[in-house]
Design an enzyme around this catalytic site. Structure first.
Site, PDB file in Angstrom:
ATOM      1  N   SER A  23      50.846  55.041  25.054  1.00 56.78           N
ATOM      2  CA  SER A  23      50.581  54.140  26.182  1.00 56.78           C
ATOM      3  C   SER A  23      51.835  53.849  26.992  1.00 56.78           C
ATOM      4  CB  SER A  23      49.980  52.826  25.658  1.00 56.78           C
ATOM      5  OG  SER A  23      50.830  52.244  24.683  1.00 56.78           O
ATOM      6  N   ASN A 110      50.654  44.128  16.855  1.00 54.65           N
ATOM      7  CA  ASN A 110      49.419  43.477  17.322  1.00 54.65           C
ATOM      8  C   ASN A 110      49.698  42.136  17.990  1.00 54.65           C
ATOM      9  OD1 ASN A 110      48.318  45.690  16.172  1.00 54.65           O
ATOM     10  ND2 ASN A 110      47.375  44.639  14.433  1.00 54.65           N
ATOM     11  N   THR A 155      23.459  32.119  60.901  1.00 54.19           N
ATOM     12  CA  THR A 155      22.785  32.275  59.614  1.00 54.19           C
ATOM     13  C   THR A 155      21.918  33.515  59.801  1.00 54.19           C
ATOM     14  OG1 THR A 155      20.845  30.957  60.204  1.00 54.19           O
ATOM     15  CG2 THR A 155      22.682  29.759  59.210  1.00 54.19           C
ATOM     16  N   HIS A 156      21.755  34.300  58.770  1.00 59.44           N
ATOM     17  CA  HIS A 156      21.024  35.578  58.846  1.00 59.44           C
ATOM     18  C   HIS A 156      21.634  36.493  59.916  1.00 59.44           C
ATOM     19  CE1 HIS A 156      17.848  33.407  56.598  1.00 59.44           C
ATOM     20  NE2 HIS A 156      18.133  32.431  57.436  1.00 59.44           N
ATOM     21  N   SER A 277      41.783  57.126  65.845  1.00 64.29           N
ATOM     22  CA  SER A 277      40.980  58.223  65.317  1.00 64.29           C
ATOM     23  C   SER A 277      41.665  59.521  65.696  1.00 64.29           C
ATOM     24  CB  SER A 277      39.588  58.169  65.929  1.00 64.29           C
ATOM     25  OG  SER A 277      38.974  59.431  65.853  1.00 64.29           O
ATOM     26  N   LYS A 283      39.334  54.892  70.027  1.00 61.70           N
ATOM     27  CA  LYS A 283      39.146  54.089  68.822  1.00 61.70           C
ATOM     28  C   LYS A 283      40.372  53.274  68.422  1.00 61.70           C
ATOM     29  CE  LYS A 283      36.175  54.552  66.039  1.00 61.70           C
ATOM     30  NZ  LYS A 283      35.202  55.196  65.278  1.00 61.70           N
ATOM     31  N   ASN A 285      40.665  51.249  64.946  1.00 62.36           N
ATOM     32  CA  ASN A 285      39.859  50.951  63.764  1.00 62.36           C
ATOM     33  C   ASN A 285      40.484  49.878  62.877  1.00 62.36           C
ATOM     34  OD1 ASN A 285      38.047  52.968  64.521  1.00 62.36           O
ATOM     35  ND2 ASN A 285      39.227  54.539  63.430  1.00 62.36           N
ATOM     36  N   GLU A 290      38.785  47.120  56.253  1.00 64.83           N
ATOM     37  CA  GLU A 290      37.837  47.984  55.533  1.00 64.83           C
ATOM     38  C   GLU A 290      38.364  48.325  54.146  1.00 64.83           C
ATOM     39  OE1 GLU A 290      36.100  51.225  58.156  1.00 64.83           O
ATOM     40  OE2 GLU A 290      37.537  50.278  59.497  1.00 64.83           O
ATOM     41  N   TYR A 317      42.517  43.542  15.547  1.00 65.37           N
ATOM     42  CA  TYR A 317      42.945  44.548  16.511  1.00 65.37           C
ATOM     43  C   TYR A 317      42.269  45.896  16.265  1.00 65.37           C
ATOM     44  CZ  TYR A 317      45.805  47.715  19.242  1.00 65.37           C
ATOM     45  OH  TYR A 317      46.208  48.670  20.141  1.00 65.37           O
ATOM     46  N   GLN A 322      44.042  48.931  23.544  1.00 67.10           N
ATOM     47  CA  GLN A 322      45.107  49.498  24.369  1.00 67.10           C
ATOM     48  C   GLN A 322      44.582  49.763  25.786  1.00 67.10           C
ATOM     49  OE1 GLN A 322      48.208  52.143  22.705  1.00 67.10           O
ATOM     50  NE2 GLN A 322      47.153  53.756  23.830  1.00 67.10           N
ATOM     51  N   LYS A 325      45.078  47.337  29.384  1.00 62.45           N
ATOM     52  CA  LYS A 325      46.175  47.164  30.345  1.00 62.45           C
ATOM     53  C   LYS A 325      45.953  47.811  31.692  1.00 62.45           C
ATOM     54  CE  LYS A 325      49.021  46.926  26.384  1.00 62.45           C
ATOM     55  NZ  LYS A 325      47.774  47.311  25.673  1.00 62.45           N
TER      56      LYS A 325
END
Ligand code: ARG
Length: 457
Positions: A23, A110, A155-156, A277, A283, A285, A290, A317, A322, A325
């Site tokens: 590891s 451990n 709303t909506h 773009s 464009k 963006n 995003e 353990y 392991q 992480k």
């Protein structure tokens, strides 16, 4: 690197199995915590007479040397080592000889790995809290700048009632403030020391776990040795808090993305936080927003990965652990990047006040206020609601808006209507009269801003 645990086994481990088992390529990032933990452990062993004071000093000095050599790059990680704990101990023994071999008395990897992870995450948590506060400050500053800009509240995703842009932004400041609080709660449970739990059952040596905990700035110790080495709920809690934080950033991102579209054009992002773009020259963006929205899925994945890893493993353990992480490290790295980019993006974002106002003017978002006008003159709300709805329908048929209907049209619906209705349904009035605590009036937005600033202190 030769195996320090070569005792029972004599045969060579398969090379692929060795790589699979190792590891160090991801836990090496905890080297400073591992070494500081070992220094405290050596000090405790010396103080309790388990090793001599001189041996303890030698170990501490040796460990300090390894720490500074790793810090400055003089010493490099040996990627053939099994993990960071083995690597540090191996180098220490190479440098100090037999005394180096005394360090691992009265502990196990451990409890060592549980300690390192708690210390490492504690520092990362503090850093994330700092970055989240920077973002809250940037959002609050924007809210202050655009405190009185009228926009449609939705709303909506349908225009609902007029609100102030400052009010909308402060909603996110409140959410992020709770994220900071949640991380603080998580820290309390994280900040208990597992060192001294040893392999699983504690130890026969007369150790002082509180001494070590104190040296390493923990608030206390884990009270059950099996629990101390087995649980990772502190990491899960942190991942949960980070997932919720990312969910907030993702919703905010989604709105920024909508607001940047030609359909809305409510905000303009700085060129520094947009991309073009390769084919469409027009464009601009909102890639940063995003990406933050996209990376939210990744952090949720990290949470699910750790929950799933832990769900079936017996005490104490197991090597499955392991796998704890990489997911939490990935989440920490991701969240830190997202917070920083988001702060820059929000801090440089410009509102298009005219477009916001225009959008607010067209959706009959003062229809509630028209009904409230009648209610304040004595009509029951349901009846007022009906008249207001009828007038909206009339406007749609006649292609006009409530503000422009002649008084006669209003009067035909109810005698309660008078010339003061035009002021009552003006968007500015609609916003300014929402004086209930936490509402969208300017005074309320200012109170929210003051509250958040106070919390950030
Ligand atoms: N690299 C291990 C981990 O991250 C350290 C603990 C190993 N303990 C053991 N008994 N093999 O979990």
């Amino acid at each position: 690197m030769a195996k320090m645990w070569a005792g029972r086994t004599a045969g060579e481990t398969d090379r692929l199995a060795d790589d699979f088992n190792s590891s160090i390529h991801f836990d090496s990032r905890m080297y400073a915590e591992d070494i500081k933990g070992s220094m405290a452990h050596a000090a405790m062993l010396g103080a309790k007479g388990i090793i001599t004071k001189k041996e303890a000093d030698t170990l501490i000095e040796g460990l300090a040397g390894i720490l500074s050599d790793l810090d400055c790059g003089k010493l490099e990680f040996d990627m053939s080592a099994e993990d960071i704990h083995m690597f540090v101990e191996q180098v220490l023994t190479e440098r100090l000889g037999d005394v180096g071999k005394k360090l691992h008395t009265a502990r196990s990897r451990n409890d060592q790995v549980a300690l390192d992870l708690r210390m490492y995450l504690r520092a990362e948590l503090d850093e994330i809290v700092k970055l989240a506060k920077d973002l809250i400050a940037a959002v609050t500053e924007k809210a202050e700048e655009y405190a009185d800009v009228i926009m449609p509240g939705y709303t909506h995703l349908q225009r609902a009632q007029p609100i102030l842009f400052g009010h909308h932004l402060m909603a996110y400041a409140m959410m992020l403030l709770r994220d900071v609080e949640r991380l603080g709660d998580c820290r309390k449970r994280m900040n208990l020391s597992p060192i001294g739990c040893c392999a699983l059952a504690g130890t026969t040596y007369d150790t002082d776990r509180h001494f070590e905990a104190g040296q390493l700035e923990f608030d206390g110790i884990c009270r059950n040795s099996l629990d101390g080495v087995s649980d990772r709920d502190f990491a899960l809690e942190m991942l949960s808090a980070l997932s919720i934080l990312m969910m907030h950033l993702s919703r905010f991102s989604e709105e920024v993305i909508l607001w940047c579209s030609w359909e809305f054009k409510f905000v303009e992002l700085s060129d520094a936080y947009t991309t073009g773009s390769s084919i469409m020259p027009q464009k601009k963006n909102p890639d940063m927003a995003e990406l933050v929205r996209g990376k939210t899925g990744r952090v949720y994945g990290d949470l699910m990965a750790l929950l799933t890893t832990l769900k079936g493993i017996p005490l104490a353990y197991n090597k499955d652990m392991q796998e704890d992480k990489e997911s939490i490290f990935d989440a920490v790295d991701t969240v830190k990047m997202c917070l920083q980019v988001f702060t820059g993006m929000v801090g440089t974002m410009q509102a298009n006040k005219e477009n916001m106002l225009r959008a607010a003017q067209k959706g009959f978002i003062n229809a509630t206020d028209l009904a409230d006008y009648l209610v304040k003159k004595g009509m029951p709300f349901r009846s007022a609601y009906k008249i207001s709805g009828g007038l909206v329908a009339y406007c749609i048929r006649e292609n006009t808006v409530l503000e422009e209907l002649p008084l006669a049209v209003y009067k035909a619906q109810s005698d309660l209507f008078d010339t003061d209705l035009y002021d009552a349904i003006s968007l500015r009035t609609c916003v300014e009269t929402r004086i209930s605590e936490g509402g969208t009036s300017l005074a309320s937005v200012k109170a929210q801003i003051a509250y958040v600033k106070e919390q950030l202190k």
